[in-house]
Design an enzyme around this catalytic site. Structure first.
Site, PDB file in Angstrom:
ATOM      1  N   LYS A   1       0.862  -1.199   0.000  1.00 51.22           N
ATOM      2  CA  LYS A   1       0.000   0.000   0.000  1.00 51.22           C
ATOM      3  C   LYS A   1       0.889   1.237   0.000  1.00 51.22           C
ATOM      4  O   LYS A   1       2.042   1.207   0.444  1.00 51.22           O
ATOM      5  CB  LYS A   1      -0.951   0.014   1.194  1.00 51.22           C
ATOM      6  CG  LYS A   1      -0.294   0.059   2.587  1.00 51.22           C
ATOM      7  CD  LYS A   1       0.062   1.435   3.108  1.00 51.22           C
ATOM      8  CE  LYS A   1       0.711   1.361   4.484  1.00 51.22           C
ATOM      9  NZ  LYS A   1       1.459   2.555   4.865  1.00 51.22           N
TER      10      LYS A   1
ATOM     11  N   ASP B   1      -3.040  -1.530   9.656  1.00 51.71           N
ATOM     12  CA  ASP B   1      -3.204  -1.436   8.198  1.00 51.71           C
ATOM     13  C   ASP B   1      -3.775  -2.707   7.571  1.00 51.71           C
ATOM     14  O   ASP B   1      -4.028  -2.745   6.368  1.00 51.71           O
ATOM     15  CB  ASP B   1      -1.852  -1.129   7.534  1.00 51.71           C
ATOM     16  CG  ASP B   1      -1.332   0.238   7.915  1.00 51.71           C
ATOM     17  OD1 ASP B   1      -2.124   1.078   8.384  1.00 51.71           O
ATOM     18  OD2 ASP B   1      -0.120   0.476   7.741  1.00 51.71           O
TER      19      ASP B   1
HETATM   20  O1  C5P Z   1      -1.145  -1.325  14.523  1.00 56.42           O
HETATM   21  P1  C5P Z   1       0.290  -1.522  14.266  1.00 56.42           P
HETATM   22  O2  C5P Z   1       0.884  -2.659  15.053  1.00 56.42           O
HETATM   23  O3  C5P Z   1       0.684  -1.582  12.833  1.00 56.42           O
HETATM   24  O4  C5P Z   1       0.985  -0.184  14.812  1.00 56.42           O
HETATM   25  C1  C5P Z   1       2.349  -0.120  15.178  1.00 56.42           C
HETATM   26  C2  C5P Z   1       2.538   1.078  16.088  1.00 56.42           C
HETATM   27  O5  C5P Z   1       2.274   2.302  15.369  1.00 56.42           O
HETATM   28  C3  C5P Z   1       1.565   1.115  17.249  1.00 56.42           C
HETATM   29  O6  C5P Z   1       2.107   0.433  18.343  1.00 56.42           O
HETATM   30  C4  C5P Z   1       1.434   2.601  17.529  1.00 56.42           C
HETATM   31  O7  C5P Z   1       2.533   3.020  18.333  1.00 56.42           O
HETATM   32  C5  C5P Z   1       1.620   3.241  16.168  1.00 56.42           C
HETATM   33  N1  C5P Z   1       0.350   3.644  15.532  1.00 56.42           N
HETATM   34  C6  C5P Z   1      -0.341   4.738  16.013  1.00 56.42           C
HETATM   35  N2  C5P Z   1      -1.513   5.118  15.395  1.00 56.42           N
HETATM   36  C7  C5P Z   1      -1.984   4.451  14.327  1.00 56.42           C
HETATM   37  C8  C5P Z   1      -1.291   3.337  13.817  1.00 56.42           C
HETATM   38  C9  C5P Z   1      -0.126   2.956  14.439  1.00 56.42           C
HETATM   39  O8  C5P Z   1       0.070   5.368  16.985  1.00 56.42           O
HETATM   40  N3  C5P Z   1      -3.128   4.858  13.757  1.00 56.42           N
END
Ligand code: C5P
Length: 319
Positions: free
Chosen positions: A9, A136
């Site tokens: 993406k 994502d």
């Molecule tokens: O959800 P994912 O594991 O991909 O996100 C990794 C890190 O990115 C999360 O632990 C968070 O610190 C940050 N994040 C965030 N806000 C989002 C997506 C991700 O703060 N909308």
């Protein structure tokens, strides 16, 4: 054997807002599916409960740390009767680069094993699992093009651009941790968190009319200053793409991949060749690719048949 395509993406625009009570950040972003993609092969292997997993292509954790293994274990929890499987992940999307490679692999595993094992999970159940694996993953289940808000869980599908949008992707050496980039973002003074701010409405208009010059002027990702603190090579990547003729540039996601917009395929390939000649050192990764088209997105929406062709891979430059 089942062969699934797991497309990368791109965040054409990304505006990160406040921290939420759950610790995540609210987003407003145009997510687009690319032709650059990993592949996931699933075939029968061994007695029930068996999982054999291996990786080919670009480096990525191979063991229990791999997101495909996590998703497989989660789907198989409390079920000892599921037929044994072998999964082979062919990586073309570099890890920790803002291109959603891990999320794409997770989505492909969910869709693939749901079909292979005949679990009959509904889209809603798959969506709940996807959101629990990573922010994502939900978009990667849907694919195509969408305006994404909230934590990444509010997905407003958008039409595909009528004209093909060609891009050059350029990533400085080494993976970056999304979590660390967001932590750095929270440490920035308030005024530095606001730019480069995208013109999301302008970008949507430009996508609808295929006006790539206007789109180039509407780009922006206000996470970039958070990464630039420790990785000035992100700025260097943008300068390089612009010097080689890109109409406009921005960082995707939490970086560190930067993309440059081209007028058409020939222009993208010319920029790509010029960039290769001028790379500042080893370990840079580059790819010429484009946004997925409607036909490719429709195949994805079919859910059982994600076996689409990726038209363009990337190259690692070792010097
Ligand atoms: O959800 P994912 O594991 O991909 O996100 C990794 C890190 O990115 C999360 O632990 C968070 O610190 C940050 N994040 C965030 N806000 C989002 C997506 C991700 O703060 N909308």
């Amino acid at each position: 054997m089942l062969v699934l395509t797991a497309p990368a993406k791109l965040n054409l625009t990304l505006e990160v807002g406040d921290t939420r009570v759950d610790g995540y950040h609210n987003l407003d972003s145009i997510f687009s599916e690319l032709c650059l993609a990993d592949k996931l092969l699933i075939r029968a292997q061994g007695p029930p409960g068996t999982l054999v997993f291996s990786v080919r292509g670009l480096p990525v954790p191979e063991g229990a740390d791999n997101i495909c293994v996590t998703v497989c274990r989660r789907l198989a929890a409390d079920r000892r009767d599921l037929p044994g499987v072998e999964m082979v992940l062919v990586k073309a999307i570099p890890v920790g680069s803002g291109l959603g490679g891990g999320s794409a692999d997770a989505a492909a595993t969910l869709v693939g094993l749901n079909w292979w094992w005949g679990l009959d999970l509904t889209r809603r159940q798959l969506g709940d699992l996807a959101a629990s694996v990573g922010s994502d993953v939900l978009f990667c289940l849907t694919g195509g093009q969408a305006r994404v808000k909230g934590r990444g869980d509010i997905i407003e599908p958008l039409p595909f651009p009528g004209r093909k949008l060609w891009l050059v992707l350029l990533r400085p050496p080494g993976p970056k941790s999304t979590r660390l980039v967001y932590e750095e973002f929270d440490r920035l003074p308030h005024d530095r968190r606001r730019s480069p701010r995208p013109d999301t409405a302008g970008a949507l208009r430009a996508l609808a009319t295929g006006d790539w010059g206007s789109l180039a002027k509407s780009l922006g990702n206000n996470l970039e200053p958070a990464l630039a603190v420790s990785h000035p090579d992100v700025g260097q990547a943008r300068v390089l793409l612009e010097a080689c003729g890109a109409l406009g540039t921005a960082m995707t996601g939490s970086g560190s991949t930067v993309f440059g917009i081209a007028r058409d395929r020939d222009h993208a390939e010319a920029i790509g060749r010029e960039v290769s000649k001028r790379l500042p050192g080893p370990g840079w990764w580059k790819a010429v690719t484009r946004l997925a088209s409607r036909e490719e997105g429709d195949a994805l929406a079919g859910c059982h048949d994600r076996s689409r062709r990726s038209t363009s891979g990337g190259e690692e430059h070792d010097g």
